[in-house]
Design an enzyme around this catalytic site. Structure first.
Site, short mmCIF file in Angstrom:
data_model
loop_
_atom_site.label_atom_id
_atom_site.label_comp_id
_atom_site.label_asym_id
_atom_site.label_seq_id
_atom_site.Cartn_x
_atom_site.Cartn_y
_atom_site.Cartn_z
N ASP A 1 0.80 -1.23 0.00
CA ASP A 1 0.00 0.00 0.00
C ASP A 1 0.83 1.28 0.00
O ASP A 1 1.94 1.33 0.51
CB ASP A 1 -1.00 0.02 1.18
CG ASP A 1 -0.37 -0.29 2.54
OD1 ASP A 1 0.68 -0.96 2.57
OD2 ASP A 1 -0.94 0.14 3.55
N GLU B 1 -0.82 -2.42 5.06
CA GLU B 1 0.09 -2.50 6.20
C GLU B 1 -0.03 -1.24 7.06
O GLU B 1 0.10 -1.29 8.28
CB GLU B 1 1.53 -2.67 5.73
CG GLU B 1 2.52 -3.01 6.86
CD GLU B 1 2.90 -1.82 7.74
OE1 GLU B 1 3.03 -2.01 8.97
OE2 GLU B 1 3.04 -0.69 7.23
#
Ligand code: ZN
Ligand code: ZN
Length: 443
Positions: free
Chosen positions: A114, A180
């Protein structure tokens, strides 16, 4: 403490520990030099491709739980290497499974995928121009934590491993994990959701390895630490309720700003006076404090929020109990009330000590003995911790700071000026390859 006056047992002991060292070093002795040379060569060969993938991901970052195109691209590449793919997993994640030509353990390698709501500020030709909304706010999107490089390196590793299938003893699972940095409010995501969806089962994972690129750690170096490596993050909000009054007559009210100020100071003594700091470090930070609307009104309420960092969950529990006690009692002593809300329970990133000791030589083989450093615990957090709660794992830092670059602003993670030196990626690929093969060949 009693000391032996006879030197012989001491000598014998040393001799035996030397023998044990010899035996354990040879148990670590890992892959043969022919295979090692081949892997090193392939890591060099894949470097340009890894950099190209990194630039692609860098230019097209997506926010946590929104990594739709990123996931598709990864799945497509893994398939093109001949790797079995499960996609989507945990919303946008990808799991690759590669069965080796020989029986052996199941090794999981993890990359997070991400980007962040940060607007990139540099003149790189592949700088991100992406925009999105986060928590209702319009924002640029940037790979400002380096997860683009994690994906690219793991893809490089996957491509090489797929080429060397016959030499693989066991199975490799490639975990490309979304969110994350934390899923958006109200959503599930990250490592916890990957685990919930069964990625550590069928076949059951024996060990997990992961890395994080570090923009402020010198290029060519690796940092690691056995045991608690990265922190367990906690959070709290405290709402102090007093009694509103005219600013000219404070005796008519209960001033929540003064009470909050006392609470802020009281909280400082939890770490400095009430925590056994020789065990492990701890942090309490208050990051927000809001109250009032104009200078001649004593408001009714004040709200503050903060974060805690500890390196074990028991310590977090104690810290959180003391935060509640301190806030409520100080408020009560002043005739106000304090409502405390806590979040936590997320474990520290904990490197299994035996595994770390066993695998450190593999990191040293990749970076060179003098470039691998045992470092202090880091108070940032990483959701790799969730995997390590289920299976032994090792997480390490890969340096990507070019000491010769004359940065006007330091390239700090999570900022618009974040920047890595791509020459780091080759070492990351090598390190992951070594960990995978050495672990399998030492079984
Ligand atoms: Zn980050
Ligand atoms: Zn990160």
């Amino acid at each position: 403490m009693a000391l032996s006056s006879d030197p012989k047992p001491e000598l014998m002991k040393r001799f035996f520990s030397f023998l044990i060292l010899l035996i354990s070093t040879s148990a670590i002795a890992q892959v043969n030099s022919r295979l090692q040379a081949k892997l090193d060569q392939q890591a060099s060969d894949v470097e340009a491709q890894v950099i190209e993938w990194r630039r692609y991901f860098h230019q097209h970052p997506e926010l946590s739980n929104r990594e739709v195109k990123t996931g598709e691209k990864i799945a497509e590449l893994l398939r093109s290497f001949g790797i079995e793919v499960k996609h989507p997993v945990a919303k946008t994640g990808v799991l690759g499974i590669l069965k080796g030509g020989q029986p052996g353990p199941v090794v999981a390698l993890r990359a997070d995928i991400d980007g962040l709501p940060v607007t990139e500020r540099n003149s790189l030709p592949f700088a991100s121009k992406e925009r999105s909304t986060f928590n209702g706010q319009e924002t640029g999107v940037m790979h400002a934590c380096g997860h683009d490089s994690h994906m690219a390196m793991l893809l490089g590793v996957a491509q090489i491993l797929a080429k060397n299938k016959a030499d693989i003893k066991g199975t490799v699972k490639f975990i490309f994990q979304p969110a994350e940095e934390g899923p958006p409010a109200g959503e599930e995501g990250g490592a916890a959701l990957m685990i919930k969806e069964g990625i550590l089962e069928n076949p059951k994972v024996d060990v997990v390895f992961g890395l994080h690129i570090q923009s402020l750690v010198p290029l060519g170096t690796i940092n690691y630490r056995p045991g608690a490596f990265m922190a367990s993050p906690g959070g709290f909000t405290i709402k102090v309720k007093g009694k509103q009054a005219h600013g000219a007559t404070p005796w008519d009210g209960v001033d929540p700003i003064v009470v909050s100020s006392q609470i802020v100071l009281g909280l400082q003594t939890i770490v400095s006076r009430q925590t056994e700091l020789t065990k492990l470090p701890a942090v309490i930070t208050i990051g927000t404090l809001h109250s009032g609307i104009r200078g001649n009104i004593i408001p009714e309420e004040a709200t503050m929020s903060g974060t805690t960092r500890t390196f074990d969950l028991d310590m977090q529990k104690i810290l959180h109990e003391k935060i509640t006690l301190t806030a409520t009692q100080i408020a009560e002593a002043s005739g106000a009330t304090a409502d405390v809300k806590l979040t936590g329970g997320f474990p520290p990133t904990y490197n299994d000590p035996a595994l770390t000791e066993k695998m450190a030589p593999s990191l040293k083989k990749a970076a060179g003995e003098k470039n691998v450093f045992l470092v202090n615990p880091v108070t940032m957090a990483e959701d790799f911790a969730a995997y390590q709660q289920k299976v032994p794992g090792l997480f390490f830092f890969l340096g990507a700071y070019n000491p010769d670059a004359k940065f006007e602003i330091q390239p700090v993670h999570h900022t618009p000026d974040f920047m890595i030196d791509e020459r780091a990626l080759k070492l990351g690929v090598k390190a992951m390859l070594n960990l995978t093969f050495d672990y399998m060949y030492s079984k």
